[in-house]
Motif scaffolding. Structure first.
Motif, PDB file in Angstrom:
ATOM      1  N   VAL A  58       0.855  -1.188   0.000  1.00  0.00           N
ATOM      2  CA  VAL A  58       0.000   0.000   0.000  1.00  0.00           C
ATOM      3  C   VAL A  58       0.890   1.236   0.000  1.00  0.00           C
ATOM      4  CG1 VAL A  58      -1.972  -1.025   1.223  1.00  0.00           C
ATOM      5  CG2 VAL A  58      -0.139   0.045   2.536  1.00  0.00           C
ATOM      6  N   GLU A  59       0.357   2.325  -0.542  1.00  0.00           N
ATOM      7  CA  GLU A  59       1.040   3.610  -0.450  1.00  0.00           C
ATOM      8  C   GLU A  59       0.266   4.506   0.502  1.00  0.00           C
ATOM      9  OE1 GLU A  59       1.590   5.772  -4.133  1.00  0.00           O
ATOM     10  OE2 GLU A  59       2.543   7.475  -3.106  1.00  0.00           O
ATOM     11  N   ALA A  60       0.974   5.118   1.444  1.00  0.00           N
ATOM     12  CA  ALA A  60       0.350   6.055   2.379  1.00  0.00           C
ATOM     13  C   ALA A  60       0.271   7.428   1.721  1.00  0.00           C
ATOM     14  CB  ALA A  60       1.179   6.136   3.662  1.00  0.00           C
ATOM     15  N   VAL A 117       5.977   5.131   1.591  1.00  0.00           N
ATOM     16  CA  VAL A 117       5.784   6.473   2.136  1.00  0.00           C
ATOM     17  C   VAL A 117       6.493   7.467   1.216  1.00  0.00           C
ATOM     18  CG1 VAL A 117       6.306   7.973   4.104  1.00  0.00           C
ATOM     19  CG2 VAL A 117       5.624   5.614   4.514  1.00  0.00           C
ATOM     20  N   ASN A 118       5.824   8.584   0.924  1.00  0.00           N
ATOM     21  CA  ASN A 118       6.429   9.617   0.078  1.00  0.00           C
ATOM     22  C   ASN A 118       7.349  10.520   0.886  1.00  0.00           C
ATOM     23  OD1 ASN A 118       4.927   9.449  -2.667  1.00  0.00           O
ATOM     24  ND2 ASN A 118       3.314   9.287  -1.115  1.00  0.00           N
ATOM     25  N   LEU A 119       8.458  10.866   0.306  1.00  0.00           N
ATOM     26  CA  LEU A 119       9.388  11.797   0.937  1.00  0.00           C
ATOM     27  C   LEU A 119       9.562  13.013   0.044  1.00  0.00           C
ATOM     28  CD1 LEU A 119      12.525   9.826   2.158  1.00  0.00           C
ATOM     29  CD2 LEU A 119      10.578  10.596   3.508  1.00  0.00           C
ATOM     30  N   LEU A 149      10.515   3.874   0.460  1.00  0.00           N
ATOM     31  CA  LEU A 149      10.494   5.332   0.452  1.00  0.00           C
ATOM     32  C   LEU A 149      10.387   5.794  -0.992  1.00  0.00           C
ATOM     33  CD1 LEU A 149      13.296   5.934   3.102  1.00  0.00           C
ATOM     34  CD2 LEU A 149      10.816   5.988   3.437  1.00  0.00           C
ATOM     35  N   GLU A 150       9.356   6.586  -1.275  1.00  0.00           N
ATOM     36  CA  GLU A 150       9.144   7.091  -2.632  1.00  0.00           C
ATOM     37  C   GLU A 150       9.705   8.500  -2.746  1.00  0.00           C
ATOM     38  OE1 GLU A 150       5.162   6.683  -4.098  1.00  0.00           O
ATOM     39  OE2 GLU A 150       5.153   4.508  -3.771  1.00  0.00           O
ATOM     40  N   LEU A 151      10.522   8.661  -3.761  1.00  0.00           N
ATOM     41  CA  LEU A 151      11.250   9.907  -3.954  1.00  0.00           C
ATOM     42  C   LEU A 151      11.156  10.266  -5.434  1.00  0.00           C
ATOM     43  CD1 LEU A 151      13.131  11.391  -1.949  1.00  0.00           C
ATOM     44  CD2 LEU A 151      15.013  10.098  -2.917  1.00  0.00           C
ATOM     45  N   ILE A 179      11.601   5.277  -7.216  1.00  0.00           N
ATOM     46  CA  ILE A 179      11.618   6.565  -7.899  1.00  0.00           C
ATOM     47  C   ILE A 179      10.193   6.845  -8.377  1.00  0.00           C
ATOM     48  CG2 ILE A 179      12.646   7.932  -9.751  1.00  0.00           C
ATOM     49  CD1 ILE A 179      14.673   7.057  -7.642  1.00  0.00           C
ATOM     50  N   ASP A 180       9.585   7.877  -7.790  1.00  0.00           N
ATOM     51  CA  ASP A 180       8.179   8.216  -8.033  1.00  0.00           C
ATOM     52  C   ASP A 180       8.055   9.113  -9.264  1.00  0.00           C
ATOM     53  OD1 ASP A 180       5.462   8.348  -7.544  1.00  0.00           O
ATOM     54  OD2 ASP A 180       5.647   9.257  -5.568  1.00  0.00           O
ATOM     55  N   ASP A 181       6.886   9.096  -9.881  1.00  0.00           N
ATOM     56  CA  ASP A 181       6.578   9.973 -11.027  1.00  0.00           C
ATOM     57  C   ASP A 181       7.648   9.868 -12.103  1.00  0.00           C
ATOM     58  OD1 ASP A 181       4.631  10.729  -9.252  1.00  0.00           O
ATOM     59  OD2 ASP A 181       5.382  12.755  -8.933  1.00  0.00           O
ATOM     60  N   LEU A 200      10.911   1.544 -10.073  1.00  0.00           N
ATOM     61  CA  LEU A 200      10.511   2.769 -10.772  1.00  0.00           C
ATOM     62  C   LEU A 200       9.001   2.804 -10.845  1.00  0.00           C
ATOM     63  CD1 LEU A 200      12.751   3.125 -13.991  1.00  0.00           C
ATOM     64  CD2 LEU A 200      13.138   4.100 -11.717  1.00  0.00           C
ATOM     65  N   LYS A 201       8.432   3.954 -10.563  1.00  0.00           N
ATOM     66  CA  LYS A 201       6.991   4.116 -10.721  1.00  0.00           C
ATOM     67  C   LYS A 201       6.732   5.012 -11.931  1.00  0.00           C
ATOM     68  CE  LYS A 201       4.294   4.194  -7.166  1.00  0.00           C
ATOM     69  NZ  LYS A 201       3.577   4.716  -5.960  1.00  0.00           N
ATOM     70  N   ILE A 202       6.153   4.432 -12.973  1.00  0.00           N
ATOM     71  CA  ILE A 202       5.863   5.204 -14.193  1.00  0.00           C
ATOM     72  C   ILE A 202       4.775   6.222 -13.879  1.00  0.00           C
ATOM     73  CG2 ILE A 202       5.049   5.101 -16.583  1.00  0.00           C
ATOM     74  CD1 ILE A 202       5.839   2.230 -16.705  1.00  0.00           C
ATOM     75  N   ALA A 236       3.144   0.751 -12.449  1.00  0.00           N
ATOM     76  CA  ALA A 236       2.426   1.776 -13.210  1.00  0.00           C
ATOM     77  C   ALA A 236       1.443   2.468 -12.268  1.00  0.00           C
ATOM     78  CB  ALA A 236       1.688   1.147 -14.377  1.00  0.00           C
ATOM     79  N   GLU A 237       1.487   3.791 -12.268  1.00  0.00           N
ATOM     80  CA  GLU A 237       0.587   4.582 -11.423  1.00  0.00           C
ATOM     81  C   GLU A 237      -0.614   5.040 -12.224  1.00  0.00           C
ATOM     82  OE1 GLU A 237       2.342   7.411  -8.384  1.00  0.00           O
ATOM     83  OE2 GLU A 237       3.537   7.831 -10.166  1.00  0.00           O
ATOM     84  N   GLY A 238      -1.720   5.288 -11.552  1.00  0.00           N
ATOM     85  CA  GLY A 238      -2.882   5.895 -12.207  1.00  0.00           C
ATOM     86  C   GLY A 238      -3.604   4.973 -13.172  1.00  0.00           C
TER      87      GLY A 238
END
Ligand code: C2E
Ligand code: MG
Ligand code: MG
Ligand code: MG
Length: 279
Positions: A58-60, A117-119, A149-151, A179-181, A200-202, A236-238
């Motif tokens: 899960v992502e917070a 968790v996003n940083l 940790l998402e950065l 690596i986010d976005d 990696l998060k696309i 893949a996000e979204g």
């Protein structure tokens, strides 16, 4: 004349800018009290295996419910928190709360899910971050591998030597870096190669436009191939539609996250989904 026009233009910009900075100031003052007044909460969004649709994590995601301003979007208040420094106490609260929630879920038998968790850049460049993460994990009695940790690329890249040191310490702890976005920042492939990343998060902008033409398909394909070649997991996000999921699956994308599976929800509301789709 030009002079008159210039002056009007100037006036227009100042009043608009004034309104914007008033809003920012208003938010900053309100945000200062948000933690102690219990207005912050975390929602959780499942991350699923792209092939089996089982929950892998899960992502917070932070939420701010203000009595007069209503629900303020993180897109609006995170930058204010970042520029005012409030992101440091708030970010610590996020880390602690997310870790405690994962501890609760693990005690209920959900042993195979990770917590992301996003940083923000400012948190990431705090020299105490690795110690903080270590303490948070210890207090919640969590194995470090279940913490991600998402950065964003730009957060990781804004000060590379400092970043490398922090990343090395975090890696030593055993937490994972995502690596986010991905695809929206400015990291060069050389820089990317030096990051000890795990995933990696696309970015969702690529996923959103998958059905609009061949270019976005080709780009997502290239990102997936590159991640595979680098030995990275890829999320893949979204993801909002079955078609998007099918395409991502065909490409060999490892994980997916998006409204197609679930919106981010409070812990109590997401729990049944986690139990239904557990491995
Ligand atoms: P992010 O980390 O890239 O999170 C993904 C965003 O996309 C979230 O927006 C999520 O609600 C949204 N989303 C998920 N699935 C879908 C979908 O299928 N379609 C669409 N259109 N959107 C989807 P949210 O919650 O508004 O957060 C926005 C950004 O705020 C996050 O982007 C992250 O950068 C930041 N943020 C959120 N929580 C935190 C936090 O605790 N700390 C820090 N530093 N930043 C945070
Ligand atoms: Mg994220
Ligand atoms: Mg993202
Ligand atoms: Mg984002």
């Amino acid at each position: 004349g030009a002079k008159q026009e210039g002056r009007n233009t100037y006036r227009f910009f100042t009043s608009q800018m004034q309104a914007q900075s008033m809003r920012a100031l208003e938010l900053e003052n309100a945000l200062r009290r948000a933690l102690e007044r219990d207005q912050l909460s975390l929602h959780y969004q499942p991350q699923v295996d792209a092939t089996t649709s089982k929950v892998v994590g899960v992502e917070a995601l932070l939420r701010w419910q203000h009595p007069e301003l209503g629900m303020v979007s993180p897109a609006e208040f995170i930058p204010v928190a970042e520029s005012s420094g409030l992101i440091l106490p708030i970010g610590q609260w996020v880390l602690e709360t997310a870790a405690q929630q994962l501890k609760v879920w693990r005690s209920k038998g959900l042993l195979h899910i990770t917590m992301a968790v996003n940083l923000s850049a400012r948190q990431f460049h705090q020299p105490q971050l690795p110690d903080l993460v270590r303490d948070v994990l210890r207090q919640a009695d969590l194995p470090p591998q279940c913490f991600e940790l998402e950065l964003t690329e730009s957060a990781a890249m804004s000060d590379v030597p400092a970043a490398e040191q922090t990343l090395a310490q975090l890696q030593k702890l055993g937490v994972r870096l995502s690596i986010d976005d991905f695809g929206t920042g400015y990291a060069s492939l050389t820089q990317l190669k030096r990051l000890p990343s795990y995933k990696l998060k696309i970015d969702q902008s690529f996923v959103r436009d998958l059905d609009k033409g061949e270019t976005d398909k080709a780009m997502v394909n290239a990102i997936v191939r590159m991640a595979q070649a680098m030995g990275l997991r890829i999320t893949a996000e979204g993801v909002e539609t079955r078609d998007q999921l099918d395409f991502l699956q065909t490409l060999g994308c490892d994980e997916a996250q998006g409204y197609y599976f679930s919106r981010p929800k409070p812990a109590a509301e997401i729990e049944s989904f986690l139990f239904q789709r557990t491995v």
